[in-house]
Design an enzyme around this catalytic site. Structure first.
Site, PDB file in Angstrom:
ATOM      1  CG  ASN A   1       1.517  50.247  46.928  1.00  9.17           C
ATOM      2  OD1 ASN A   1       1.706  49.528  45.943  1.00  9.17           O
ATOM      3  ND2 ASN A   1       2.231  51.332  47.174  1.00  9.17           N
ATOM      4  CD1 TRP A   2      -0.579  43.832  47.611  1.00  7.91           C
ATOM      5  CD2 TRP A   2      -0.569  42.485  45.827  1.00  7.91           C
ATOM      6  NE1 TRP A   2      -1.627  42.969  47.743  1.00  7.91           N
ATOM      7  CE2 TRP A   2      -1.655  42.121  46.668  1.00  7.91           C
ATOM      8  CE3 TRP A   2      -0.375  41.767  44.647  1.00  7.91           C
ATOM      9  CZ2 TRP A   2      -2.524  41.080  46.350  1.00  7.91           C
ATOM     10  CZ3 TRP A   2      -1.247  40.728  44.329  1.00  7.91           C
ATOM     11  CH2 TRP A   2      -2.309  40.397  45.178  1.00  7.91           C
ATOM     12  CE  LYS A   3       5.030  50.329  49.356  1.00 16.99           C
ATOM     13  NZ  LYS A   3       5.863  51.020  50.339  1.00 16.99           N
TER      14      LYS A   3
ATOM     15  CD  GLU B   1       7.870  52.841  47.935  1.00 22.58           C
ATOM     16  OE1 GLU B   1       7.254  52.116  47.126  1.00 22.58           O
ATOM     17  OE2 GLU B   1       7.802  52.680  49.178  1.00 22.58           O
TER      18      GLU B   1
ATOM     19  N   GLY C   1       1.243  48.939  52.851  1.00 21.17           N
ATOM     20  CA  GLY C   1       2.331  48.316  52.091  1.00 21.17           C
ATOM     21  C   GLY C   1       2.600  46.912  52.605  1.00 21.17           C
ATOM     22  N   GLY C   2       3.636  46.786  53.428  1.00 25.67           N
ATOM     23  CA  GLY C   2       4.083  45.466  53.898  1.00 25.67           C
ATOM     24  C   GLY C   2       2.974  44.575  54.432  1.00 25.67           C
TER      25      GLY C   2
ATOM     26  CB  SER D   1       4.883  51.545  59.627  1.00 23.69           C
ATOM     27  OG  SER D   1       6.135  51.528  58.964  1.00 23.69           O
TER      28      SER D   1
ATOM     29  CD  GLU E   1       1.481  55.853  51.199  1.00 26.68           C
ATOM     30  OE1 GLU E   1       0.982  54.830  51.632  1.00 26.68           O
ATOM     31  OE2 GLU E   1       2.302  55.876  50.260  1.00 26.68           O
TER      32      GLU E   1
ATOM     33  CG  HIS F   1       3.965  55.231  46.588  1.00 27.20           C
ATOM     34  ND1 HIS F   1       5.251  55.136  47.070  1.00 27.20           N
ATOM     35  CD2 HIS F   1       3.159  54.646  47.512  1.00 27.20           C
ATOM     36  CE1 HIS F   1       5.212  54.502  48.241  1.00 27.20           C
ATOM     37  NE2 HIS F   1       3.961  54.199  48.530  1.00 27.20           N
TER      38      HIS F   1
ATOM     39  N   GLY G   1       7.672  51.688  55.357  1.00 25.45           N
ATOM     40  CA  GLY G   1       8.569  50.539  55.397  1.00 25.45           C
ATOM     41  C   GLY G   1       9.592  50.605  56.515  1.00 25.45           C
TER      42      GLY G   1
END
Ligand code: 13P
Length: 251
Positions: free
Chosen positions: A9-11, A98, A235-236, A214, A168, A96, A174
């Site tokens: 997930n590049w966000k 976010e 993510g990251g 993470s 999640e 998600h 993150g």
């Protein structure tokens, strides 16, 4: 056998040219990932058309990060499920944390979004998870159970085949704090049980449940070794092709 999936997930990261380069790097190394593991890249709307070209004919599938809760019409700024399909998407992420936290996404809206996504032929990666306060209060099972019931229970067993669940925990996203393999597994098993209560054990056994928060090359293998963890939503670490591929090789 349920699918093993590693989805990035590049966000809201990368420009279009940067995203194209990243996707090319992922494709270039994708043969290192075992054949039974599906790789997916979820990118911003602006990136989808060029990425579809890069990913066509490869083992890397394309996903959106969200889609509209309306079919079409006067909804300025929204992107519909049909548009995503026409841009080359196979999946969309929905719910998600976010989006729940910053954009007022409710379970009721997620039912509408999921219905439209499925009706248009997209598979859905539906996210659930508790925040830190809920975890500290010991409410993590209740919160995840409610999110599953409020959304998934509105669909049929046939539709469930096109839904992947991602657990999640918000406190792990993150933050560098990963849920331990035991913490993740106990919720994954609980989510599978909650799915089984409505759809039966067989359907629940066929549903892929991914872990996100993470997840990185150093902890992916331990997480993916758990009985009810079928991959990751990354993510990251998905913003680096080497790390993303290393996670894909962690089964
Ligand atoms: P991080 O891997 O950066 O914690 O993000 C997880 C996530 O939110 C994936 O959807």
């Amino acid at each position: 056998m349920r699918k093993k999936i590693v989805a990035g997930n590049w966000k809201m990261n990368t420009t279009v040219p940067e995203g194209v380069e990243l996707a090319k790097a992922v494709v270039a190394k994708s043969s290192e990932v075992p054949a039974g593991v599906e790789l997916v890249v979820a990118a911003p709307f602006t990136h989808l058309c060029p990425l579809a070209g890069v990913l066509e004919g490869t083992k890397v599938g394309l996903s959106a990060e969200n889609c509209a809760d309306k079919e079409k019409g006067a909804y300025t700024g929204e992107v519909s499920a049909a548009m995503l399909v026409s841009a080359g998407c196979k999946y969309t992420i929905l719910g998600h944390s976010e989006r729940r936290q910053y954009y007022g996404e409710t379970d009721a809206k997620l039912v509408d979004k999921t219905r439209l996504a499925l009706a248009n032929g997209l598979d859905v990666i539906l996210c659930v998870g508790e925040n830190l306060e809920e975890r500290d209060a010991g409410r993590h099972f209740d919160v995840c159970g409610e999110q599953i019931k409020n959304v998934l229970y509105n669909f049929s067993a046939e539709e469930l085949k096109h839904i992947v669940v991602a657990y999640e925990p918000v406190w792990a996203i993150g933050t560098g704090k990963t849920a331990s393999a035991e913490q993740a597994e106990e919720i994954h098993a609980f989510i599978r049980k909650t799915i089984a209560e409505k759809f039966g054990a067989e359907a629940a056994e066929e549903t892929s449940i991914l872990y996100g928060g993470s997840c990185k090359p150093s902890n992916a293998a331990e997480l993916f070794a758990q009985k009810d963890i079928d991959g990751g939503l990354i993510g990251g670490a998905a913003l680096n092709a080497d790390d993303f591929i290393a996670i894909g090789k962690s089964f």
